[in-house]
Design a protein around this motif. Structure first.
Motif, PDB file in Angstrom:
ATOM      1  N   VAL A  24      33.417  50.533  43.138  1.00 29.58           N
ATOM      2  CA  VAL A  24      34.379  49.142  42.803  1.00 29.58           C
ATOM      3  C   VAL A  24      34.646  49.266  41.387  1.00 29.58           C
ATOM      4  O   VAL A  24      35.934  48.635  41.133  1.00 29.58           O
ATOM      5  N   MET A  25      33.665  49.289  40.570  1.00 32.87           N
ATOM      6  CA  MET A  25      33.951  49.450  39.189  1.00 32.87           C
ATOM      7  C   MET A  25      34.922  50.305  38.777  1.00 32.87           C
ATOM      8  O   MET A  25      35.799  50.233  37.890  1.00 32.87           O
ATOM      9  N   ALA A  27      37.355  51.809  40.621  1.00 32.98           N
ATOM     10  CA  ALA A  27      38.379  51.499  41.034  1.00 32.98           C
ATOM     11  C   ALA A  27      39.092  50.377  40.180  1.00 32.98           C
ATOM     12  O   ALA A  27      40.332  50.309  39.883  1.00 32.98           O
ATOM     13  N   LYS A  28      38.398  49.288  39.875  1.00 35.83           N
ATOM     14  CA  LYS A  28      39.027  48.384  38.761  1.00 35.83           C
ATOM     15  C   LYS A  28      39.617  48.940  37.674  1.00 35.83           C
ATOM     16  O   LYS A  28      40.445  48.363  36.947  1.00 35.83           O
ATOM     17  N   ARG A  29      38.646  49.806  36.944  1.00 36.20           N
ATOM     18  CA  ARG A  29      38.997  50.326  35.704  1.00 36.20           C
ATOM     19  C   ARG A  29      40.242  51.296  35.861  1.00 36.20           C
ATOM     20  O   ARG A  29      40.814  51.277  34.846  1.00 36.20           O
ATOM     21  N   ALA A  31      42.604  50.941  38.006  1.00 41.71           N
ATOM     22  CA  ALA A  31      43.769  50.059  38.157  1.00 41.71           C
ATOM     23  C   ALA A  31      44.377  49.510  36.753  1.00 41.71           C
ATOM     24  O   ALA A  31      45.234  49.414  36.603  1.00 41.71           O
ATOM     25  N   ALA A  32      43.218  48.992  36.103  1.00 43.17           N
ATOM     26  CA  ALA A  32      43.631  48.448  34.673  1.00 43.17           C
ATOM     27  C   ALA A  32      44.204  49.500  33.712  1.00 43.17           C
ATOM     28  O   ALA A  32      45.084  49.045  32.796  1.00 43.17           O
ATOM     29  N   TYR A  72      28.668  49.770  30.941  1.00 42.55           N
ATOM     30  CA  TYR A  72      28.877  49.859  32.614  1.00 42.55           C
ATOM     31  C   TYR A  72      27.447  50.025  32.901  1.00 42.55           C
ATOM     32  O   TYR A  72      27.353  49.576  34.308  1.00 42.55           O
TER      33      TYR A  72
END
Length: 303
Positions: A24-25, A27-29, A31-32, A72
């Motif tokens: 999840v982390m 994927a968010k990184r 995307a950002a 992280y």
């Protein structure tokens, strides 16, 4: 300072759960940053092996490290463990020589020396001096740090702020990374600091290196002692006896005195002869802090 093998019962780690957290982390990184390879696979590599405990997990930081992604690590641990955080208190001076992990806040009633990977998901409060010793140590703290003094020669990341009387960084292969550093004195002795610094006296990399280093140290000493009223103490002298490996031994009065910055222990002063006593200050008022097998550990009582 007593050496502490921690004596902890290893905290079991759920590898499947922490892998889901990392996915999840990442994927968010991605995307950002609009990149599928935003962490070069380092985060995924940390959770690739099957491990039994969080202590084993943080031990990996000794052999694989990405300073830009170190923050992280406490975050992924905190998210995986959820609402199970506690406040842990250690009594007396501590020297941590094995990988250390705690989910929650840590309080040390004394000095704290870190000589191994060290991860705390919350904040750290140290009544005395907190210091690491790179390259063996890697420090990642998810909250803030409050201590009387901070000494670092390794990789140290504090997601929150640092509050101390003195913060001293030494050695050029590592970085001190924090939100805001609030202190009376901050010195970057060939050691990069990535933080907002709010200090009465601040010597950055450019002020405190090369041919100007001695002048800066003397200026620092003069300025500092015009603002401080230190207690009168008996000076500790550098020992020249071959049998004594302490670099500072009160039992050897024949050796010439070498004045060290307050709070600088043998680990952090090994690359320097120490700071000269500032002008117009009596020797007894310039109090070093040393680790000596004959005289014991003498630490800073107050600035």
């Amino acid at each position: 300072m007593a050496h502490n093998k921690n004596g902890d019962t290893p905290l079991p780690i759920d590898m499947a759960a922490i892998r889901r957290t990392v996915e999840v982390m990442r994927a968010k990184r991605a995307a950002a940053l609009k990149s599928d390879n935003s962490d070069s696979g380092w985060l995924a590599g940390l959770v690739e092996c099957d491990l039994d405990s969080y202590q084993e997990f943080v031990a990996q930081l000794r052999v694989t490290l990405d300073p830009d992604l170190l923050g992280y690590v406490p975050e992924m641990c905190a998210k995986t463990l959820g609402d199970t955080r506690t406040t842990r208190t250690l009594i007396g001076d501590q020297q941590l020589d094995t990988p250390f992990f705690h989910h929650g806040d840590l309080v040390v009633k004394g000095d704290l020396g870190v000589g191994a990977p060290f991860v705390v998901t919350g904040s750290v409060t140290v009544e005395g001096v907190m210091g690491d010793c790179g390259p063996d140590s890697v420090v990642a703290i998810g909250g803030a740090v409050k201590a009387r003094g901070g000494l670092t020669s390794g990789e140290m990341l504090v997601m929150g702020d640092i509050e101390a009387d003195v913060v001293y960084g030494d050695y050029n292969d590592s970085t001190l990374h924090a939100g805001t550093i609030r202190a009376r004195l901050v010195i970057e002795d060939d050691h990069q600091t990535i933080a907002t610094v709010k200090a009465d006296l601040y010597f950055d990399l450019f002020d405190y290196q090369g041919d100007t280093g001695t002048a800066c140290r003397n200026s620092c000493a003069r300025s500092w002692w015009t603002r401080s009223s230190p207690p009168t103490r008996t000076p500790t002298r550098r020992c020249s006896t071959p049998a004594c490996s302490s670099r500072g031994c009160a039992a050897c009065p024949s050796s010439a005195p070498t004045w060290l910055p307050r709070g600088a222990e043998a680990c952090w002063s090994s690359s320097s002869a120490g700071m000269d006593a500032p002008p117009n200050v009596t020797a007894a008022a310039w109090q070093p802090s040393v680790h000596c097998p004959t005289g014991g550990h003498e630490h800073l009582e107050s600035w």
